[in-house]
Design an enzyme around this catalytic site. Structure first.
Site, PDB file in Angstrom:
ATOM      1  CB  THR A 137      -5.625 -50.119 -73.639  1.00 56.74           C
ATOM      2  OG1 THR A 137      -6.152 -49.212 -72.661  1.00 56.74           O
ATOM      3  CG2 THR A 137      -6.001 -51.548 -73.253  1.00 56.74           C
ATOM      4  N   GLY A 138      -3.776 -48.010 -75.161  1.00 56.90           N
ATOM      5  CA  GLY A 138      -3.349 -46.636 -75.420  1.00 56.90           C
ATOM      6  C   GLY A 138      -1.915 -46.435 -75.001  1.00 56.90           C
TER       7      GLY A 138
ATOM      8  CE1 TYR B 212     -10.906 -37.450 -71.259  1.00 55.46           C
ATOM      9  CE2 TYR B 212     -10.961 -35.853 -69.461  1.00 55.46           C
ATOM     10  CZ  TYR B 212     -10.334 -36.892 -70.127  1.00 55.46           C
ATOM     11  OH  TYR B 212      -9.142 -37.384 -69.653  1.00 55.46           O
TER      12      TYR B 212
END
Length: 232
Positions: free
Chosen positions: A7-8, A142
């Site tokens: 993913t990404g 984050y």
């Protein structure tokens, strides 16, 4: 041939991971969300299958994975970041970071798990961050998401180990990707000097660590620090 889903996968660490795994002989698919032209170029270069998918959307994830062969190795790399004082982070920003960075892993793991359980084998690799280990000023949201990724990885390793499924994660340090685009040369030099190896990392450093964990059949439940000794 084992099938790897990243993913990404269109930029930075994800794109280099696509290259590393295709070069190692794996059949690779990757998700991207926005970078259509870049994703298609990477697909043409590597032979990997590119699919547009927002990992925060469970229905989108299920529909995309339904079009792919069963996944043997899942690499959860999709993530977004935000820098700023906690007083400046809106509830919408906070929720979006968790939706992508943590919810995306939840959705993708749940989508690939039935096939892995049926085969009683599989490998799940999650990309966390050194800030998930120690936290970072002005990156509270984050850091919180990446700390959650580390905890999820360890919990999943315990839950899925008896079913023949290994789960590990990597915690990159300062990696020269788009996330460093706002740093000036002096800041990047200071960060490099703070590491024990005297340099900042590259996407290849992380991709090679992921390849190692994908093939290390006696390793599970680990968080591999890929930070050049920045955090011990």
């Amino acid at each position: 041939m084992k099938h790897v889903l990243i993913t990404g996968g269109s930029r930075g660490i994800g794109a280099e991971t696509v290259r590393i795994f295709t070069n190692a002989g794996y059949h690779v698919s990757f998700f991207y969300e926005k970078s259509e032209e870049i994703a298609q170029k990477l697909s043409a270069q590597t032979g990997a299958t590119a699919m547009r998918c927002d990992v925060s959307d469970e229905k989108c994830v299920l529909a995309a994975i339904d079009k792919l062969p069963p996944v043997d190795i899942l690499i959860n790399n999709a993530a977004i970041s935000h820098s700023g004082l906690i007083s400046k982070i809106t509830g919408e920003m906070w929720n979006r970071l968790f939706a992508v960075n943590v919810g995306g892993i939840f959705h993708c793991v749940r989508a690939v798990l039935p096939a892995m359980l049926q085969k009683q084998s599989g490998c799940i690799l999650n990309v966390a961050s050194m800030w998930g280990q120690v936290g970072a000023s002005c990156e509270v949201a984050y850091s919180a998401t990446k700390g959650a990724v580390i905890a999820m990885s360890k919990a999943l390793a315990q839950e899925l180990g008896p079913s023949g499924i290994r789960v590990n994660c990597v915690s990159p340090g300062v990696i020269l990707t788009d996330m460093c685009a706002n740093y000036d040369e002096e800041t990047l030099k200071d960060l490099a000097d703070a590491s024990l190896v005297g340099r900042n990392g590259t996407p290849r450093d992380v991709a090679e660590a992921l390849l190692y964990l994908a093939e290390a059949e006696f390793v599970t439940g680990e968080n591999l620090s890929v930070n050049g000794g920045f955090v011990l």
